[in-house]
Design a protein around this motif. Sequence first.
Motif, PDB file in Angstrom:
ATOM      1  N   ASN A  97       0.958   4.157  -2.805  1.00  0.00           N
ATOM      2  CA  ASN A  97       0.832   5.570  -2.436  1.00  0.00           C
ATOM      3  C   ASN A  97       2.024   6.397  -2.901  1.00  0.00           C
ATOM      4  O   ASN A  97       1.944   7.624  -2.989  1.00  0.00           O
ATOM      5  CB  ASN A  97       0.675   5.706  -0.918  1.00  0.00           C
ATOM      6  N   ASP A  98       3.146   5.725  -3.202  1.00  0.00           N
ATOM      7  CA  ASP A  98       4.342   6.415  -3.671  1.00  0.00           C
ATOM      8  C   ASP A  98       4.378   6.521  -5.201  1.00  0.00           C
ATOM      9  O   ASP A  98       5.409   6.831  -5.780  1.00  0.00           O
ATOM     10  CB  ASP A  98       5.596   5.697  -3.170  1.00  0.00           C
ATOM     11  N   GLN A 119       0.839  -1.200   0.000  1.00  0.00           N
ATOM     12  CA  GLN A 119       0.000   0.000   0.000  1.00  0.00           C
ATOM     13  C   GLN A 119       0.875   1.253   0.000  1.00  0.00           C
ATOM     14  O   GLN A 119       0.570   2.240  -0.679  1.00  0.00           O
ATOM     15  CB  GLN A 119      -0.929   0.009   1.218  1.00  0.00           C
TER      16      GLN A 119
END
Length: 592
Positions: free
Chosen positions: A409-410, A405
Amino acid sequence: MRLIRLPKRILSGLLAGALLLTPALAFTDTTGHWAESAVNKWSQEYGVLQGYDDGSFKPDASITRGAFAGILDRFLQFQAAAPAGTFSDTKGSRWEDSILKLNAAGVYLGSEGKALPGDSITRQQAMTMVARAFQLGGTDNALAYHDEAQIAGYARPYIAELTARGWITDAAEGSFRPTEPLTRAELVNLLNNMIQVLIQTSGSYSSNVEGSLLINAAGGAELSNMTVTGDLLIAPGVTGAVTLDNVTVTGEIRNFSSVTPQILSTPAEAPVTPVDPVTPVQPTPPEEPGTPGSGDDFDWGIVVVPTPADPSAPTVPEQPAGPGIQPSEVYTPGITTGETIDYSDRKIPVYAGTEQNQLRHGDFIWAADHPDRLVYIGSQFRTRFGIDVSAYQNRASQNETIDWQAVRNDGVDFAMIRIGLRGYSSGKINEDAFYRQNIEGAMAAGIETGVYFFAQAITVEEAIEEADFVIERLRGLNINGPVAYDWEMHDSSYRVYGTSPEMATACAIAFCKRIQEAGYTPMIYAGTYVSYVKYDQGAIAPYLCWYPEYKSDSSEKLCPTLYYQPDYWQFSSKCSVAGIGGNVDANIQFIR
């Protein structure tokens, strides 16, 4: 090389004073240094390492590639040398002679025709050259270093071999530091761990040796009534007789010379078992790294096998086709246009029906918020950012678990997961230890997920076996990305060495057809050498192309330079992504 294995027997003994040279005065800057005793031994007693005119040794200074070649040459006394024009940057260099000798021995391969003698040598480059010099084939043993993921693919088996033998003892706090420059102290420490006694003068010796013994005296030596609790090594420069009379060697006799040791007698219970000779690697120009996650930018150990179309090049025996499925049964050769590509002094044919690379310097910039990521600013393609991972990244991450996750998100849009590999020497197929965990984690995070298999097929049947292995492990996982075939050849220790271009192409196509029949999208991962020399680009044109070519701030061309248009470009092995420990490979997908 002929290896003679003698019986294992552990006997204690003292080093013979006659084996050592008279010590010189101590250096001004080694007193109290952690490598002081080793420095004194290999510089003052043996003269393999040299100090400076001011009386210093500079133990913590880095070593240039040229100086490193000189040290290995003094150590092993190589004889044959490559032609003077082998490298474009060695003429007039102090180290030219040693570099050309090491090149002829398959140790120093250089980069794009350059030896770069004045550049500092990294720790992983040095370990690779040492392993090649001592003809250690490498191993696929697991590594426990915290920064294992940063070790280049070409160097990993050699570092694993040296580690397994207990010779790498300077990995501070469990970190190998592969890309850091090797220091003079670290080199002498490695040599000291590998070799305990050096015979530089011909004569008779009979004192026991605790550890390994190297003979590099040109006139040879007579050993009698003694025990060597490690290996007995005979350097390439030995041309005189080497005789063993009632000598016990716990390890192996590793003979790098053209002289066959004369065994006059052995202990009563010690039958001599011959081992098949090993042929040294003959070097030719290398290419860029090929294994996802390999990293580094020099001395990758690629051995280029000339194509039949190059009549001026030496030939390398190809793998016999055998009675199995023939390439002609798998694919129809592509049609050439009559145009050619200049590559490594070869004329590579251009194939019809293939798209030429549309990417140019100026189409890419380094991202302001992620300076290790390239961003496409051209207008012809829509792009996505992705990574590829294997067990190396898991072992570098906390609890051996990637936080998928956090990866999503990066800014990661897709991930290619290593699902398995065929051993480059053993030929055994193995799963990646974390493939299921990584696929499930990436899919759950909403990341498009594909897989790749590190292939070493030398027959069509083996390529189909590799495809079936992948298909079986994908059951129930419902991936939504491609399945890539990653076939590589780094040196003669790789089982695919000598595979004909026709068979290499047939293996790739057989794999892809099997994958496609199972309902997945096939893709072929290949570096420049394999793309140009091993693969018929016309025949593989229907499949997605994944191309590796690493870039940095100093790159002259900030774009992939393959003649053909890649669908995926692996542009770095040193990207940082949230949720993953250590470095990871970075990729861009091009979509019309």
